[in-house]
Write a protein that holds these residues in place. Structure first.
Motif, mmCIF file in Angstrom:
data_model
loop_
_atom_site.group_PDB
_atom_site.id
_atom_site.type_symbol
_atom_site.label_atom_id
_atom_site.label_comp_id
_atom_site.label_asym_id
_atom_site.label_seq_id
_atom_site.Cartn_x
_atom_site.Cartn_y
_atom_site.Cartn_z
ATOM 1 N N PHE A 195 0.825 -1.212 0.000
ATOM 2 C CA PHE A 195 0.000 0.000 0.000
ATOM 3 C C PHE A 195 0.863 1.267 0.000
ATOM 4 N N ALA A 196 2.189 1.111 0.032
ATOM 5 C CA ALA A 196 3.073 2.277 0.039
ATOM 6 C C ALA A 196 2.777 3.147 -1.183
ATOM 7 N N PRO A 197 2.670 4.471 -1.006
ATOM 8 C CA PRO A 197 2.257 5.340 -2.120
ATOM 9 C C PRO A 197 3.376 5.577 -3.120
ATOM 10 N N GLU A 198 2.989 5.844 -4.347
ATOM 11 C CA GLU A 198 3.939 6.242 -5.374
ATOM 12 C C GLU A 198 4.275 7.721 -5.208
ATOM 13 N N GLU A 199 5.360 8.134 -5.839
ATOM 14 C CA GLU A 199 5.802 9.522 -5.721
ATOM 15 C C GLU A 199 4.724 10.493 -6.195
ATOM 16 N N SER A 200 3.979 10.127 -7.222
ATOM 17 C CA SER A 200 2.943 11.026 -7.733
ATOM 18 C C SER A 200 1.840 11.280 -6.712
ATOM 19 N N TYR A 201 1.634 10.328 -5.819
ATOM 20 C CA TYR A 201 0.621 10.487 -4.765
ATOM 21 C C TYR A 201 1.179 11.320 -3.619
ATOM 22 N N GLY A 202 2.452 11.117 -3.304
ATOM 23 C CA GLY A 202 3.094 11.894 -2.255
ATOM 24 C C GLY A 202 3.319 11.094 -0.997
ATOM 25 N N LEU A 250 -15.063 19.028 7.029
ATOM 26 C CA LEU A 250 -14.255 19.536 5.922
ATOM 27 C C LEU A 250 -12.782 19.197 6.142
ATOM 28 N N TRP A 251 -12.542 17.997 6.657
ATOM 29 C CA TRP A 251 -11.175 17.533 6.880
ATOM 30 C C TRP A 251 -10.340 17.582 5.611
ATOM 31 N N TRP A 252 -10.982 17.528 4.457
ATOM 32 C CA TRP A 252 -10.250 17.443 3.196
ATOM 33 C C TRP A 252 -9.787 18.807 2.681
ATOM 34 N N ILE A 253 -10.086 19.895 3.439
ATOM 35 C CA ILE A 253 -9.396 21.159 3.162
ATOM 36 C C ILE A 253 -7.990 20.993 3.743
ATOM 37 N N GLU A 254 -7.129 20.422 2.967
ATOM 38 C CA GLU A 254 -5.825 19.933 3.414
ATOM 39 C C GLU A 254 -4.741 20.441 2.470
ATOM 40 N N TYR A 255 -3.589 20.748 3.052
ATOM 41 C CA TYR A 255 -2.490 21.265 2.230
ATOM 42 C C TYR A 255 -1.171 21.010 2.964
ATOM 43 N N GLY A 256 -0.081 20.914 2.203
ATOM 44 C CA GLY A 256 1.244 20.909 2.811
ATOM 45 C C GLY A 256 2.025 19.631 2.667
ATOM 46 N N GLY A 257 1.433 18.603 2.054
ATOM 47 C CA GLY A 257 2.122 17.330 1.965
ATOM 48 C C GLY A 257 3.346 17.332 1.068
ATOM 49 N N ARG A 258 3.534 18.396 0.287
ATOM 50 C CA ARG A 258 4.747 18.508 -0.539
ATOM 51 C C ARG A 258 5.812 19.365 0.147
ATOM 52 N N LEU A 259 5.496 19.875 1.339
ATOM 53 C CA LEU A 259 6.406 20.773 2.035
ATOM 54 C C LEU A 259 6.961 20.096 3.280
ATOM 55 N N ASP A 260 7.806 20.803 3.994
ATOM 56 C CA ASP A 260 8.303 20.348 5.292
ATOM 57 C C ASP A 260 7.216 20.667 6.313
ATOM 58 N N HIS A 343 -3.680 10.109 2.463
ATOM 59 C CA HIS A 343 -4.214 11.275 1.763
ATOM 60 C C HIS A 343 -3.210 11.729 0.706
ATOM 61 N N PRO A 344 -3.681 12.253 -0.418
ATOM 62 C CA PRO A 344 -2.743 12.754 -1.426
ATOM 63 C C PRO A 344 -1.985 13.969 -0.898
ATOM 64 N N ASP A 346 -1.011 16.580 -2.289
ATOM 65 C CA ASP A 346 -1.488 17.873 -2.780
ATOM 66 C C ASP A 346 -2.803 18.292 -2.144
ATOM 67 N N GLY A 347 -3.369 17.433 -1.324
ATOM 68 C CA GLY A 347 -4.522 17.801 -0.519
ATOM 69 C C GLY A 347 -5.690 18.321 -1.317
ATOM 70 N N VAL A 348 -6.181 19.474 -0.926
ATOM 71 C CA VAL A 348 -7.386 20.038 -1.527
ATOM 72 C C VAL A 348 -7.186 20.377 -3.002
ATOM 73 N N PHE A 349 -5.939 20.508 -3.439
ATOM 74 C CA PHE A 349 -5.662 20.819 -4.838
ATOM 75 C C PHE A 349 -5.392 19.579 -5.678
ATOM 76 N N SER A 350 -5.576 18.403 -5.084
ATOM 77 C CA SER A 350 -5.281 17.160 -5.790
ATOM 78 C C SER A 350 -6.474 16.698 -6.619
ATOM 79 N N GLU A 351 -6.175 16.030 -7.724
ATOM 80 C CA GLU A 351 -7.212 15.397 -8.531
ATOM 81 C C GLU A 351 -7.663 14.079 -7.914
#
Length: 760
Positions: A195-202, A250-260, A343-344, A346-351
């Motif tokens: 189940f480990a995610p691919e890089e595109s998922y984050g 609205l837990w899916w208003i999410e951001y920051g998974g590409r950052l520190d 969760h992806p 890219d969070g709320v901006f993810s497809e």
């Protein structure tokens, strides 16, 4: 006009100044006052440790506090899984039960008060709010002291203890101490996790900020701040926003998974504010939501709720296979049951969808080794920073699981401080059973473990009861339940042939109804995909038709069997209003299909309905169920497992009583009683409007007697565990507990009666 006053200082002039410094010594210093740290502190203090709890916020609870307002959840998962009777125990159970009693509406501010009260009520806890750990000094591989600073009172603290616990979420203490940690996802190859995610998922989960609206009864305008998101369509799921959804839904208003997610938190916060105010501008000013005319933005979070940052390396790293395969661990100290929930980045901006779930068949064990830093010898880990892979973290990260892990860390720290040993010492076979025993005594739930307590004097007593419940029939006085879903009644059966069962159905048109007797693949498995027997009944139209299910099937051990009615839109089953400890009906709400590519098993979900719904079937059972023996109060289980594990009195018993007799007097100092607050019921801390303040199975009023003498009376109880301490020890050869009333119409029930000798 009076001239403004000038504030004068009487301090002598100095070339330089420093902050006031306080030096505190304790048995345990905990950094982090979220759910994990709070429960660790209370657990340790009750075990006799002197605790300093350092929290960098003005309130306790972390993501559950009024600053962020996420609900506390864990294995029950709103009951959307097959984890029956899985709500976490111990201090967390006490907190959730108390919150539902005081705060059934789910007010996050009131939940703050429940947490704060629990902490300040313990004289062994020194609570430092608004205080951040800033530095660590070490002695070899041990932490010697922690420096902390409170800006509110301009005070530095120097904190020393033999044992430290990091429950800070970001792992501040472990990081400052140089403990090994990870950030981001491991590859599939490292642990064989499919189940480990691919890089595109984050490889990191992001952060969220919530908001609440309020109808003020008149039109309200909204002018967005300049930093609000202009184009709502930048959010792929923008059509999912409406005025009925707010708060932590609205837990899916999410951001920051590409950052520190540690050092970039302020940047992440501004982006989330941009989204929140852009969403509100869309709801208020797009013209698509006329119902928003009278709504005002009542609250928006000021800090983001974090999901993931550092994970520290312990003596063992939990992984996907441990959770999905429900692997046993000799050092199990806690339980988990949330899905693997990634969760992806890219969070709320993810497809992608907002989350990707993989459900196990049931709960799993959390080993103590995951709580012990592998390279800082006096450091315990609690909460979301424990030693787990990114995939396993997707389950262990939720707050009720974190809190239960905190309880285990708190108890372990108290034992270490008391015995003068380091945390790793407790992994030894001669020490681990004692730690597990202490946790179980304190109400911790550890799957597949029962309390075997040589100090419990109840084990030496002759045990009797005024009556024992048998269930031969349940009257059809409840609403008819349509078979718009397949429905099932869980029945606790003894080994041997299945009983004959008769139920009543209403039929709208001639049809064929399929009835199956099902069970799980082991006694404590509540995924009913093992079919023991099946029959089909040809039914004519009409109300009140009786169906007799009599099959030549057996079970080899006591276990729950599901009397299952397969979906049929022309049929309704009669139900009963009677509630009984350990009896439950469920319905089929969906199926997770197997996917070998990611290690996903096939799981049918059979879940209960919340009270006041979710009635048991009306039926007769021959021979009757006899699953509520008085021996249940000393079998070491404080909730249903493969059996109800409780004593319950007969319906007609007017003075339900459990009595213990010893051949000679015992000197009793403490009495532990465990009542039924329905461990299957998810007690979300906020937002969810609970329809009851106290669980109907729970004993409300009771009397304790030593012989004929009343030695304790308790009124208006609503808690699971009651500990009665006798200042003057009881010298008696007989002790009885009489149930005067419960909070509902359920038969009086007790899970445990435990007696402990007074110190000599």
């Amino acid at each position: 006009m009076t001239a403004p006053r000038t504030l004068l200082t009487t301090e002598p002039a100095r070339d330089s100044r420093d902050f006031r410094t306080e030096r505190l010594s304790a048995d345990l210093v905990i950094v982090g006052g979220g759910m994990a740290g709070t429960c660790a502190a209370v657990t340790a203090a009750r075990a006799g440790a002197r605790v300093v709890l350092v929290q960098d916020r003005p309130v306790l609870g972390g993501n559950a506090s009024s600053e962020i307002r996420l609900w506390v959840l864990g294995a029950t998962a709103h009951m959307f899984n097959n984890n029956r009777w899985s709500r976490e125990g111990g201090v967390l159970d006490e907190i959730l039960v108390e919150n539902m009693f005081r705060n059934p509406e789910g007010n996050a501010v009131l939940f703050d008060t429940v947490l704060l009260e629990k902490a300040v009520a313990e004289p062994g806890i020194t609570l430092l709010l608004n205080t951040a750990a800033t530095a660590v000094s070490k002695d070899g591989d041990r932490i010697a002291s922690v420096s902390a600073f409170c800006a509110q009172n301009s005070t530095r603290y120097e904190l020393t203890a033999p044992v430290f616990c990091d429950a800070s979420g970001d792992g501040v203490l472990g990081y400052l101490a140089g403990a090994a940690y990870r950030m981001g996802a491991e590859s599939t190859e490292e642990f064989g996790e499919l189940f480990a995610p691919e890089e595109s998922y984050g490889g990191l989960l992001g952060q969220s900020i919530y908001f609440y609206s309020k109808d003020v009864g008149r039109p309200v305008t909204f002018v967005p701040p300049g930093y609000a998101l202009d184009d709502i369509t930048e959010i792929p799921r923008w059509r999912s926003f409406d005025t009925t959804v707010q708060g932590c839904r609205l837990w899916w208003i999410e951001y920051g998974g590409r950052l520190d997610t540690v050092h970039d938190t302020e940047e992440i916060k501004w982006e989330l504010w941009k989204v929140v105010y852009g969403v509100w501008n869309h709801l208020k000013n797009s013209g698509d939501f006329p119902e928003a005319k009278n709504l005002t933005l009542e609250w928006a979070g000021l800090i983001p709720g974090k999901r993931e940052s550092r994970r520290f390396e312990g003596l063992y790293m939990l992984r996907q296979q441990d959770i999905v395969d429900q692997r046993p661990h000799a050092d199990a100290v806690a339980s988990g049951g949330w899905s693997l929930d990634l969760h992806p980045a890219d969070g709320v901006f993810s497809e992608h969808a907002g989350s990707n779930h993989l459900h196990a068949r049931g709960v799993y064990q959390v080993p103590y080794r995951c709580l012990v830093s592998r390279d800082v010898s006096n450091l315990l880990l609690a909460g979301r920073i424990i030693s787990v892979s990114h995939v396993a973290f997707a389950s262990t990260r939720v707050m009720a699981t974190c809190a239960q892990i905190g309880q285990a860390a708190g108890m372990a720290a108290a034992v270490c401080a008391r015995d003068g040993v380091l945390p790793a010492e407790l992994t030894k076979p001669d020490r681990m059973p004692a730690l597990q025993r202490e946790l179980l005594r304190a109400g911790q739930h550890i799957p597949d473990l029962r309390l075997d307590d040589p100090d419990d004097l109840a084990g030496q007593a002759a045990l009797t009861a005024s009556s024992e419940l048998t269930v031969g029939s349940l009257p059809g006085d409840g609403p008819a339940a349509p078979l718009d879903h397949s429905r099932a009644q869980l029945l606790p059966l003894d080994a041997g042939k299945l009983p004959r069962m008769t139920l009543t159905v209403d039929v709208a048109a001639p049809t064929t109804l399929r009835v199956e007797l099902r069970t799980g693949n082991r006694p404590e498995d509540y995924t009913p995909d093992v079919v023991l027997a099946a029959r089909e009944f040809s039914l004519d139209a009409g109300a009140g038709q009786r169906i007799e299910v009599d099959v030549e099937a057996t079970v080899d051990r006591p276990r729950y069997v599901f009397l299952t009615l397969i979906r049929n839109d022309d049929v309704s089953v009669r139900t009963t209003t009677r509630r009984v400890t350990g009896l439950l009906s469920v319905r089929h709400t969906g199926t997770q299909e197997a996917d070998d590519a990611v290690g996903k098993p096939r799981v049918e979900f059979w879940t209960p309905e919340r009270r006041p719904g979710g009635h048991n079937f009306a039926l007769t059972i021959d021979p009757p169920l006899r699953a509520w023996s008085v021996e249940g109060v000393r079998n070491g289980h404080d909730r249903p497992t493969a059996r109800p594990n409780a004593w319950a009195a007969a319906y007609e018993d007017r003075r339900p009583t459990v009595r213990l007799r010893w051949p000679e007097p015992r000197r009793i100092g403490r009495l532990h009683l465990t009542f039924d607050t329905d461990a299957d019921h998810a007690m979300e801390s906020v937002l969810w409007d609970h329809q009851e303040r106290a669980v109907p199975f729970c004993v409300r009023d009771y009397v304790v007697r030593a012989g004929d003498r009343v030695v304790a009376e308790r009124a208006d109880n609503h808690q699971t565990h009651n500990v009665l301490t006798f200042d003057t020890p009881l010298e008696t050869d007989e002790l009885s507990v009489e149930v005067v009333s419960t909070h509902g119409a359920a038969p009086a029930a007790l899970f445990a009666v435990r007696c402990y000798a007074a110190p000599s």
